[in-house]
Design an enzyme around this catalytic site. Structure first.
Site, PDB file in Angstrom:
ATOM      1  N   ARG A  41      52.424  53.804  52.560  1.00 24.84           N
ATOM      2  CA  ARG A  41      51.471  55.159  52.029  1.00 24.84           C
ATOM      3  C   ARG A  41      52.181  55.219  53.047  1.00 24.84           C
ATOM      4  O   ARG A  41      52.232  57.328  53.189  1.00 24.84           O
ATOM      5  CB  ARG A  41      50.423  54.799  52.998  1.00 24.84           C
ATOM      6  CG  ARG A  41      49.731  53.791  51.131  1.00 24.84           C
ATOM      7  CD  ARG A  41      47.866  53.807  51.880  1.00 24.84           C
ATOM      8  NE  ARG A  41      47.667  53.484  50.437  1.00 24.84           N
ATOM      9  CZ  ARG A  41      46.672  53.627  50.080  1.00 24.84           C
ATOM     10  NH1 ARG A  41      45.494  53.196  51.441  1.00 24.84           N
ATOM     11  NH2 ARG A  41      45.973  53.088  49.369  1.00 24.84           N
TER      12      ARG A  41
ATOM     13  N   LYS B  11      36.495  42.042  36.457  1.00 24.11           N
ATOM     14  CA  LYS B  11      34.845  42.547  35.594  1.00 24.11           C
ATOM     15  C   LYS B  11      34.606  43.568  35.133  1.00 24.11           C
ATOM     16  O   LYS B  11      36.100  44.240  35.242  1.00 24.11           O
ATOM     17  CB  LYS B  11      33.911  42.451  36.703  1.00 24.11           C
ATOM     18  CG  LYS B  11      33.286  41.244  37.824  1.00 24.11           C
ATOM     19  CD  LYS B  11      32.568  42.096  39.144  1.00 24.11           C
ATOM     20  CE  LYS B  11      32.153  41.252  40.362  1.00 24.11           C
ATOM     21  NZ  LYS B  11      31.659  41.965  40.830  1.00 24.11           N
TER      22      LYS B  11
ATOM     23  N   GLY C 129      44.664  48.491  42.795  1.00 20.95           N
ATOM     24  CA  GLY C 129      44.955  47.412  44.137  1.00 20.95           C
ATOM     25  C   GLY C 129      46.240  46.063  43.494  1.00 20.95           C
ATOM     26  O   GLY C 129      47.127  45.723  43.933  1.00 20.95           O
TER      27      GLY C 129
ATOM     28  N   GLY D 133      40.864  52.637  43.583  1.00 17.65           N
ATOM     29  CA  GLY D 133      39.867  53.482  42.930  1.00 17.65           C
ATOM     30  C   GLY D 133      39.590  55.214  43.265  1.00 17.65           C
ATOM     31  O   GLY D 133      39.322  55.052  42.155  1.00 17.65           O
TER      32      GLY D 133
END
Ligand code: ADP
Ligand code: MG
Length: 394
Positions: free
Chosen positions: A36, A198, A351, A374
């Site tokens: 990053r 999920k 991620g 996200g």
């Protein structure tokens, strides 16, 4: 509406507030992964070269609105200094008179790193008074923190009310372009691959994809909810029973729209995700009651590769199996290689998916690898990101 870009700003002699995402994993007093930090270098260097002084700001971890040495940006300042090749002094705080004096003393081409924004509760509360205090440090605003821009925090949203113009940094722009293009004007066929743990995490994405893609391939644990919807017994595989009906509707909608859907036909089964080895590979109609599916099988992998062949655009989020366990990583790693080898424009994010791509050693061969987690998912779902929305129009 396109957003103002940092390249459109006249930066000579200006003090730029550069909101970056320097939220890196730490190891002791060092930075464990500086991806990053490297990612924000182009914007930082652009501003410094253009004759600006830069006040760099970020959050790090979750210090809960008060100073906490564990979450100091000191290791980030040290690493950034090495990468940039010039001093990156760390301010004792991110607001207040002492920090204002440090910011004012900067000469063109110099930079200052502010201490963790989340040491103040006003950051996460999007507090106007805190934003106003930040605004006192600079003359204009640049946001290069796409990965944080799904949050309406003061340094991302309220600050743009006090510091104008508010422009997108180079990394932010690249991310907006790459992600915007694939769903708005994709080269077709557009193939989406979804996996991961999920269905509930990815429902927004699934529904958005139903209106956009030509082919949807579903693997990972989430596939078992779809297989159950088709009447198969998933054994002890992860299933979200409350979503079986939704899964059935998704499949019906896909059929009605002529979207090709690929689900696993075979699966590697084991007694649990941490098992040392697989029991065997079975047809998804014959999963033994005591075992769980932990990876896609070779027949499924071959079919998914086949479906990728005609693709001109590929978007992938979510591992095909429990790839953290080397015994069950094959499907995910092989798929990563296939995506990387495709001649399509390939976009990969999430991620765990990014970790899998690095594990496969193919990160450099992708069209665009999003590290935004996200924010990547929310943007693709078609949601407005508050931090992007707040930027000035070009
Ligand atoms: P991303 O972070 O890329 O968006 P997710 O967080 O949705 O991806 O999913 C990653 C997780 O899904 C991993 O921890 C992986 O172990 C898990 N997973 C994938 N397939 C299975 C499976 N068949 N059974 C259990 N967990 C799975
Ligand atoms: Mg994840």
């Amino acid at each position: 509406m396109p957003k103002l870009s940092v390249e459109q700003l006249d930066l000579q002699g200006k003090r730029v507030f550069l909101r970056a995402d320097l939220n890196v994993p730490l190891a002791g007093r060092g930075v464990a992964d500086d991806t990053r930090l490297r990612a924000v270098l182009p914007t930082l260097q652009h501003c410094l070269k253009a004759g600006a002084s830069v006040i760099l700001a970020s959050h790090l971890g979750r210090p809960k609105g008060k100073p906490d040495p564990q979450h100091s940006l000191a290791p980030v300042a040290n690493r950034l200094e090495e990468l940039l090749g010039q001093p990156v002094p760390l301010a004792p705080d991110c607001v207040g008179e002492a920090v204002e004096n440090l910011a004012r003393a900067l000469k063109p081409g110099e930079c200052l790193l502010l201490e963790n924004l989340r040491f103040h509760p006003g950051e996460e509360a999007n507090d106007p008074a805190f934003a106003e205090a930040l605004a006192r440090l600079a003359d204009c605003y640049v946001n290069d923190a796409f990965a944080a821009s799904h949050r309406a925090h003061a340094s991302l949203v309220a600050l743009t009310q006090y510091l104008k113009p508010a422009a997108a940094g180079l990394l932010m722009r690249r991310e907006l372009e790459a992600l915007g293009q694939i769903l708005d004007h994709p080269d077709r066929p557009l193939v989406a691959i979804l996996g991961g743990a999920k269905v509930s995490d990815k429902l927004g994405l699934i529904h958005r994809f139903l209106g956009k893609v030509d082919c949807l391939l579903i693997g990972g644990a989430m596939a078992f909810t779809f297989l159950k919807a088709l009447g198969h017994d998933p054994g002890r595989s992860l299933v979200e029973p409350e979503l079986v009906d939704q899964a059935r509707q998704v499949l019906a909608q896909a059929r009605a729209r002529g979207i090709q859907v690929g689900l696993p036909v075979d699966t590697v089964v084991a007694s649990g995700p941490e098992s040392a080895e697989a029991v065997r590979t079975v047809n998804v109609r014959q999963i033994p009651p005591g075992l769980m599916g932990v990876d896609i099988g070779q027949v499924t992998l071959a079919r998914f590769k086949e479906a990728l062949r005609p693709a001109r655009t590929v978007i992938w989020n979510g591992p095909m199996g429990v790839f953290e366990n080397p015994a069950f990583a094959t499907g995910t790693i092989e798929l990563a290689r296939a995506v990387a080898g495709s001649s399509a424009f390939t976009v990969v994010g999430g991620g765990d998916t990014v970790a899998a791509v690095h594990q496969a050693g193919v990160a450099e061969k992708l069209g665009y690898l999003s590290t935004a987690g996200g924010a990547f998912l929310e943007f693709l779902e078609g949601r407005e990101l508050p931090g992007v929305d707040a930027l000035s129009e070009a």
